[in-house]
Design an enzyme around this catalytic site. Structure first.
Site, short mmCIF file in Angstrom:
data_model
loop_
_atom_site.label_atom_id
_atom_site.label_comp_id
_atom_site.label_asym_id
_atom_site.label_seq_id
_atom_site.Cartn_x
_atom_site.Cartn_y
_atom_site.Cartn_z
CD GLU A 6 25.16 -7.70 -19.24
OE1 GLU A 6 25.12 -8.92 -19.95
OE2 GLU A 6 25.66 -7.35 -18.50
N GLY A 37 0.58 -1.21 -0.02
CA GLY A 37 0.15 0.19 0.18
C GLY A 37 0.91 1.48 0.10
C1 LIG Z 1 21.33 1.22 -14.95
C2 LIG Z 1 22.02 1.09 -16.28
C3 LIG Z 1 23.46 0.43 -16.39
C4 LIG Z 1 23.97 0.27 -17.47
N1 LIG Z 1 25.32 -0.26 -17.55
C5 LIG Z 1 25.79 -0.28 -18.90
C6 LIG Z 1 27.30 -0.43 -18.96
O1 LIG Z 1 28.11 -0.70 -18.00
N2 LIG Z 1 27.81 -0.77 -20.13
C7 LIG Z 1 27.21 -0.23 -21.19
O2 LIG Z 1 27.77 -0.34 -22.45
N3 LIG Z 1 25.83 -0.07 -21.33
C8 LIG Z 1 25.15 0.04 -20.00
N4 LIG Z 1 23.97 0.30 -19.89
C9 LIG Z 1 23.26 0.72 -21.41
C10 LIG Z 1 22.09 -0.32 -21.81
O3 LIG Z 1 23.07 -1.36 -22.14
C11 LIG Z 1 21.39 0.19 -22.90
O4 LIG Z 1 20.70 1.24 -22.50
C12 LIG Z 1 20.59 -0.78 -23.54
O5 LIG Z 1 21.40 -1.77 -24.35
C13 LIG Z 1 19.43 -0.19 -24.58
O6 LIG Z 1 20.09 0.96 -25.38
P1 LIG Z 1 19.62 2.24 -25.55
O7 LIG Z 1 19.41 2.59 -24.15
O8 LIG Z 1 20.53 3.24 -26.30
O9 LIG Z 1 18.14 2.10 -26.31
P2 LIG Z 1 17.95 1.80 -27.80
O10 LIG Z 1 18.74 0.82 -28.41
O11 LIG Z 1 17.82 3.42 -28.33
O12 LIG Z 1 16.28 1.49 -27.79
C14 LIG Z 1 15.21 2.28 -27.38
C15 LIG Z 1 14.02 1.30 -27.61
O13 LIG Z 1 13.80 0.68 -28.88
C16 LIG Z 1 13.55 -0.67 -28.70
N5 LIG Z 1 14.35 -1.16 -29.97
C17 LIG Z 1 15.62 -1.08 -30.56
N6 LIG Z 1 15.77 -1.98 -31.53
C18 LIG Z 1 14.85 -2.66 -31.70
C19 LIG Z 1 14.34 -3.84 -32.52
N7 LIG Z 1 14.93 -4.13 -33.45
N8 LIG Z 1 13.19 -4.32 -32.22
C20 LIG Z 1 12.30 -3.80 -31.47
N9 LIG Z 1 12.58 -3.07 -30.38
C21 LIG Z 1 14.02 -2.31 -30.65
C22 LIG Z 1 14.53 -1.10 -27.50
O14 LIG Z 1 13.86 -2.38 -27.16
C23 LIG Z 1 14.23 -0.22 -26.73
O15 LIG Z 1 12.74 -0.20 -25.89
C24 LIG Z 1 23.22 0.59 -18.90
C25 LIG Z 1 21.87 0.90 -18.56
C26 LIG Z 1 21.30 1.23 -17.49
C27 LIG Z 1 19.91 1.54 -17.48
#
Ligand SMILES: Cc1cc2nc3c(=O)[nH]c(=O)nc-3n(C[C@H](O)[C@H](O)[C@H](O)COP(=O)(O)OP(=O)(O)OC[C@H]3O[C@@H](n4cnc5c(N)ncnc54)[C@H](O)[C@@H]3O)c2cc1C
Length: 392
Positions: free
Chosen positions: A373, A349
């Site tokens: 990842e 809650g």
């Molecule tokens: C707390 C945290 C820690 C992190 N730590 C690390 C780290 O240590 N090292 C590192 O390198 N990265 C790190 N990241 C980054 C993370 O790996 C990325 O945010 C993630 O890979 C997504 O990339 P983006 O944010 O650029 O989203 P985008 O790639 O721009 O995607 C945006 C949206 O579009 C969707 N989308 C994209 N392509 C497709 C497709 N072909 N089909 C359907 N949907 C799609 C995605 O699913 C998502 O919903 C971290 C992120 C967070 C939140």
């Protein structure tokens, strides 16, 4: 009401006695040493460096690194249990172990030269240095083949130029695993991997303000004409994509294990609350609609745990590529962790939003693992493509 011993009932039917002991030992350490620090570290944006160092002599810091490089490798399932139990209390400490072992340590072990292994693995295993994986760029993290960070050969050496974002542990790291491209037009065939000392001139690490995980110091990393000697190249020029694939395959196992730990934490917090909190003259846990949530939380956690342990056993059996199972485990476990946090908040809650209780913090932390990842969308796409025969 009868106390249910969840440690005795969870899906561990195929664990060895040693693996069960690993769970008990990590859980005891995590609850005694880590748990009391987490809320304060989060409020103060304090990175838990000293606690991470304490994992090394216990063998919890390098469970994927073999003993001859200073690690404590026994088997992959045990590694998953370590990640699960650390994540049950702290996202950041579990992440430090997961990045150091799955993404960075495993890549060096599998694709590095003996000299690279000798240089990086013993200090990683001893906790003298931490690791970061610099993969995601401002223009996108899902489409890794589209990365723009440029690697230019200068004689036998390299120069890196570009920007990475959302990099966990960056300010604390002693080694960066960096993905760059020798030519963006080559797409995945241009991707090349490097091991870089974060103290190299030209590297700037700046905080990336976040709504969650203040204690992780998530950062942007800028590479401004960073000179990397030839022995910083991991594998071969243009052969970085398979290294990334292998690293993420193992990374998704440990992330999935961490999600199971977080899902379990939501259950462990909810059960006593539902027993103690009263409404209409009875414990709220006696209302069927609350019971339905509790039942769903437990079922989805156990289902995810079974997928994760199965994946660990496949890796222990030497199955080379487990990408389908890694995607299934990571997808189900990360969504279970988020849904459990949501259900826990509902059962708490208004107190679900109070800083007196952990459950509110768990929600955003769990949700990050539906993004990192490989997003849930990417994993659904991979699972469907493998199953339809569109991807080998
Ligand atoms: C707390 C945290 C820690 C992190 N730590 C690390 C780290 O240590 N090292 C590192 O390198 N990265 C790190 N990241 C980054 C993370 O790996 C990325 O945010 C993630 O890979 C997504 O990339 P983006 O944010 O650029 O989203 P985008 O790639 O721009 O995607 C945006 C949206 O579009 C969707 N989308 C994209 N392509 C497709 C497709 N072909 N089909 C359907 N949907 C799609 C995605 O699913 C998502 O919903 C971290 C992120 C967070 C939140």
């Amino acid at each position: 009401m009868t106390e249910i011993n969840h440690l005795g009932r969870m899906a561990d039917f195929d664990l060895t006695d040693t693996q069960r002991q690993v769970r008990l030992a990590v859980r005891e350490f995590a609850e005694r040493e880590i748990l009391p620090t987490v809320e304060q570290n989060e409020r103060e944006g304090q990175y838990p460096r000293e606690l991470i160092r304490q994992l090394a002599p216990l063998g919890y810091l390098a469970p994927l690194i073999p003993e001859n490089y200073g690690g404590s490798f026994s088997d992959v399932v045990s590694y998953g249990i370590v990640c699960e139990e650390l994540a049950r209390v702290d996202w950041v400490i579990a992440s430090a172990v997961s990045v150091a072992n799955s993404l960075v340590g495993s890549s060096i072990l599998r694709f590095g030269t003996e000299s690279q292994r000798q240089q990086w693995l013993p200090p990683l295993a001893a906790g003298e240095i931490l690791a970061s994986a610099c993969l995601t760029e401002p223009s996108g993290g899902t489409d890794l083949a589209g990365m723009r960070t440029q690697a230019t050969a200068v004689g036998d050496d390299w120069v890196l130029r570009g920007n990475k974002v959302f990099i966990s542990h960056a300010a604390e790291a002693g080694v960066f695993l960096v993905a760059a491209t020798v030519d963006p037009a080559l797409s995945h065939q241009g991707v090349t991997m490097f091991l870089v000392d974060p103290a190299t001139p030209g590297i700037e690490i700046s905080p990336l303000p976040m709504r969650t995980l203040q204690r992780d110091n998530v950062a942007e990393v800028h590479f401004d004409d960073v000179h990397v000697p030839s022995d910083g190249l991991l594998g071969k020029q243009g052969r970085g994509f398979p290294i990334l694939g292998a690293a993420l395959d193992t990374g998704r196992f440990s992330v999935a294990a961490r999600c199971v730990g977080q899902a379990q934490r939501a259950i462990d917090l909810t059960l006593p609350y539902a027993r103690d909190r009263r409404a209409f003259g009875q414990a709220i846990g006696e209302f069927q609609m609350v019971q339905q949530k509790v039942a769903d939380m437990i079922c989805r956690t156990e289902a995810a745990r079974c997928l994760v342990y199965r994946l660990g056993r496949m890796k222990d059996a030497g199955v080379e590529r487990c990408s389908l199972e890694a995607s299934m485990s990571k997808l189900m476990a990360s969504e279970a962790a988020t849904q459990n946090a949501l259900d826990a908040i509902q059962i708490f809650g208004g107190y679900g939003f109070s800083s007196e209780y952990e459950v509110g913090r768990l929600l955003l932390e769990a949700k990050t693992l539906e993004v990192g990842e490989g997003t849930s969308e990417l994993h659904r796409k991979l699972i469907a493509e493998f199953s339809l025969g569109l991807r080998k």
